[in-house]
Design an enzyme around this catalytic site. Structure first.
Site, PDB file in Angstrom:
ATOM      1  N   LEU A   1      42.577  66.121  53.837  1.00 36.29           N
ATOM      2  CA  LEU A   1      41.669  67.034  53.157  1.00 36.29           C
ATOM      3  C   LEU A   1      41.392  68.324  53.913  1.00 36.29           C
ATOM      4  O   LEU A   1      40.846  69.264  53.342  1.00 36.29           O
ATOM      5  CB  LEU A   1      40.327  66.317  52.915  1.00 36.29           C
ATOM      6  CG  LEU A   1      40.371  65.094  52.005  1.00 36.29           C
ATOM      7  CD1 LEU A   1      39.041  64.349  52.062  1.00 36.29           C
ATOM      8  CD2 LEU A   1      40.680  65.508  50.574  1.00 36.29           C
TER       9      LEU A   1
ATOM     10  N   GLU B   1      29.825  75.292  61.337  1.00 34.10           N
ATOM     11  CA  GLU B   1      30.544  74.065  61.683  1.00 34.10           C
ATOM     12  C   GLU B   1      29.871  73.261  62.792  1.00 34.10           C
ATOM     13  O   GLU B   1      30.442  72.315  63.317  1.00 34.10           O
ATOM     14  CB  GLU B   1      31.975  74.417  62.096  1.00 34.10           C
ATOM     15  CG  GLU B   1      32.793  75.062  60.994  1.00 34.10           C
ATOM     16  CD  GLU B   1      33.177  74.094  59.894  1.00 34.10           C
ATOM     17  OE1 GLU B   1      33.824  73.069  60.196  1.00 34.10           O
ATOM     18  OE2 GLU B   1      32.826  74.344  58.728  1.00 34.10           O
TER      19      GLU B   1
ATOM     20  N   SER C   1      45.365  66.004  60.379  1.00 30.21           N
ATOM     21  CA  SER C   1      44.863  65.545  59.090  1.00 30.21           C
ATOM     22  C   SER C   1      45.915  65.728  58.003  1.00 30.21           C
ATOM     23  O   SER C   1      46.188  64.810  57.213  1.00 30.21           O
ATOM     24  CB  SER C   1      43.586  66.310  58.727  1.00 30.21           C
ATOM     25  OG  SER C   1      43.189  66.056  57.393  1.00 30.21           O
TER      26      SER C   1
ATOM     27  N   HIS D   1      34.570  68.231  51.121  1.00 35.82           N
ATOM     28  CA  HIS D   1      34.289  66.849  51.496  1.00 35.82           C
ATOM     29  C   HIS D   1      33.310  66.746  52.654  1.00 35.82           C
ATOM     30  O   HIS D   1      32.723  65.683  52.877  1.00 35.82           O
ATOM     31  CB  HIS D   1      35.581  66.093  51.830  1.00 35.82           C
ATOM     32  CG  HIS D   1      36.261  66.545  53.084  1.00 35.82           C
ATOM     33  ND1 HIS D   1      36.940  67.737  53.183  1.00 35.82           N
ATOM     34  CD2 HIS D   1      36.380  65.958  54.310  1.00 35.82           C
ATOM     35  CE1 HIS D   1      37.445  67.861  54.397  1.00 35.82           C
ATOM     36  NE2 HIS D   1      37.110  66.811  55.104  1.00 35.82           N
TER      37      HIS D   1
ATOM     38  N   CYS E   1      35.200  65.413  69.092  1.00 31.36           N
ATOM     39  CA  CYS E   1      34.786  65.428  67.690  1.00 31.36           C
ATOM     40  C   CYS E   1      33.800  64.309  67.389  1.00 31.36           C
ATOM     41  O   CYS E   1      32.911  64.456  66.552  1.00 31.36           O
ATOM     42  CB  CYS E   1      35.997  65.283  66.776  1.00 31.36           C
ATOM     43  SG  CYS E   1      37.104  66.709  66.746  1.00 31.36           S
TER      44      CYS E   1
ATOM     45  N   HIS F   1      38.522  74.407  65.205  1.00 32.90           N
ATOM     46  CA  HIS F   1      37.224  74.520  65.867  1.00 32.90           C
ATOM     47  C   HIS F   1      37.448  74.905  67.325  1.00 32.90           C
ATOM     48  O   HIS F   1      38.490  74.610  67.909  1.00 32.90           O
ATOM     49  CB  HIS F   1      36.449  73.195  65.834  1.00 32.90           C
ATOM     50  CG  HIS F   1      35.976  72.792  64.480  1.00 32.90           C
ATOM     51  ND1 HIS F   1      36.006  71.489  64.033  1.00 32.90           N
ATOM     52  CD2 HIS F   1      35.457  73.521  63.464  1.00 32.90           C
ATOM     53  CE1 HIS F   1      35.521  71.428  62.808  1.00 32.90           C
ATOM     54  NE2 HIS F   1      35.176  72.648  62.439  1.00 32.90           N
TER      55      HIS F   1
END
Length: 446
Positions: A21, A174, A28, A137, A366, A249
């Site tokens: 996503l 973020e 990912s 999401h 993360c 990020h």
């Protein structure tokens, strides 16, 4: 009062799966629709928490969110009972079901941006919940994230939780994944570095392949909400070239702790003024810029070298917590071992197997939200979330009872998975003493 850094890790949720996503997150996208193992994912994260708690670090737990998000799907026009909603969305828009089932809240570095009381003008610890506006999401997480943080840090004498910024592109935020704090000591006033990728009329071109997620306006607003004095806040732009390489990020290209900044030489645009300011204002400031010739940006993204944790040990040295992927890369591992022999605070490398999270694009950094706490603030944290032997055993058994060991996209339409998830989360809030956190619990108790 003495202050320490605590790490609060996100517990992986029962619907952990690979939907690809996150545009710009190459892991990912690369693992889209592969078979996931939620039970293993949760255990890998839990084992890291336990190992760090056993090593003497302050370690807490943040719960996952309710997924699939049936209320969200109803908001998008699907109707009927829960099973009917799941069946409709799978037939008509399966991508929406994948998004509404994402376990991405486990990456709590994106939950909020945190400022310790030593930096706050009112002497409290401030949290600003991230709106995560750039990804559908994730944007739906903010409301329950706020509830979870208030359930853990609920004593308003010591903590203030700010709601997320407006859900518009101009204020895309973020969270702590784009934030660094450096200080001589955890309890001393520090310098906060807010990293942004997109601004109004910024000089030069932005990224061409992947979008920049964090905006300068959002970073400035978070600094204001968290009551950070202007002289303590620095705003630096992320290099658009590395964003195009998969550095979505800042915590994929830089990590800091106390007086040390470890980053890639290509991490920032015009970083020299920042290094100069840190050198002038932070006694003992040390910068380790990893050169491209030793570790390329591509290798850093592949191994998540910088998506690591720098933890201060009792002897004053630092442990660098890394994913197994960094050890498996010969060039990266060679460079890291050279760092151990040099004159810098890093004295130990510690590696964890987090491959289920890594395959979805999230490494050690993360999975954790860093919160500096003095002794009084530590005592004010909900005690049910602190990792110890007893909590580990309860959570390990809980995972065994409730988590599947195989999950693919087609499983998301199964009403039984929703029931399993709710049963698990209802039990979890009791284990962690969080109260009625989820909508389905509040509906029952209303």
């Amino acid at each position: 009062m003495n202050a320490r850094e605590a790490n609060f890790d996100g517990l992986v949720g029962p619907t952990h799966h690979y939907a690809g996503l996150s545009l710009g997150n190459e892991a990912s996208m690369r693992h889209r629709h592969r078979v996931a193992n939620p039970r293993l994912a949760a255990r890998q994260g839990l084992l890291k928490m336990k190992a760090l708690a056993d090593a003497g670090f302050l370690q807490g737990v943040i719960p996952p969110q309710e997924r699939p998000g049936v209320a969200l799907l109803r908001q998008l026009g699907f109707s009927g009972n829960d099973g009917a909603v799941l069946a409709q969305v799978w037939r008509q828009a399966p991508g929406l079901l994948e998004a509404a089932s994402s376990a991405s809240a486990m990456w709590v570095a994106n939950a909020a941006t945190v400022s310790p009381s030593a930096d706050s003008q009112d002497g409290r610890v401030h949290f600003t919940v991230a709106n995560l506006n750039s990804k559908f999401h994730r944007a739906v997480e903010a409301r329950v994230t706020g509830r979870a943080l208030r359930a853990i840090f609920g004593d308003t004498r010591y903590f203030e939780i700010h709601n997320a910024l407006p859900q518009v592109a101009a204020f895309a935020d973020e969270g702590a994944a784009n934030h660094n704090r450096l200080a001589v000591d955890y309890g001393a006033p520090g310098i906060q570095i807010f990293v942004w990728g997109r601004g109004d009329g910024e000089p030069g071109e932005g990224p061409k392949r992947y979008p920049a997620r964090q905006t300068l306006a959002a970073s400035q607003a978070v600094a204001r909400l968290n009551r950070v004095a202007s002289h303590q806040a620095h705003f630096v732009r992320q290099n658009p070239e590395v964003i195009d390489c998969g550095v979505f990020h800042n915590d994929v290209i830089a990590v800091s702790n106390q007086q040390l900044m470890l980053c890639h030489e290509r991490a920032f645009v015009e970083a020299e003024p920042l290094w100069q300011a840190l050198g002038e204002r932070l006694p003992g400031f040390q910068l380790i810029e990893v050169p491209e010739r030793r570790v390329s940006v591509a290798d850093a993204v592949q191994t998540y070298l910088f998506n690591s944790q720098l933890l201060t040990t009792s002897d004053g040295g630092m442990t660098l917590v890394l994913p197994e992927e960094a050890r498996r890369h010969a060039g990266v591992w060679e460079y890291l071992n050279e760092l151990l022999a040099e004159d810098n605070p890093i004295t130990r490398l510690r590696v964890f197997d987090l491959r289920e999270s890594m395959a979805n694009g999230g490494g050690p950094a993360c999975l954790r939200l860093r919160v500096v706490l003095n002794e009084a603030e530590q005592s004010a944290v909900n005690p049910g979330v602190w990792m110890n032997e007893a909590l580990f055993n309860r959570l390990d058994a809980w995972i065994e009872r409730h988590y599947r060991d195989r999950l693919i996209a087609d499983d998301l339409r199964d009403p039984q998975l929703l029931e399993e998830s709710r049963t698990a989360l209802d039990e979890l809030t009791g284990i962690l003493s969080l109260g009625a956190l989820y909508d389905f619990q509040r509906e029952v108790t209303a």
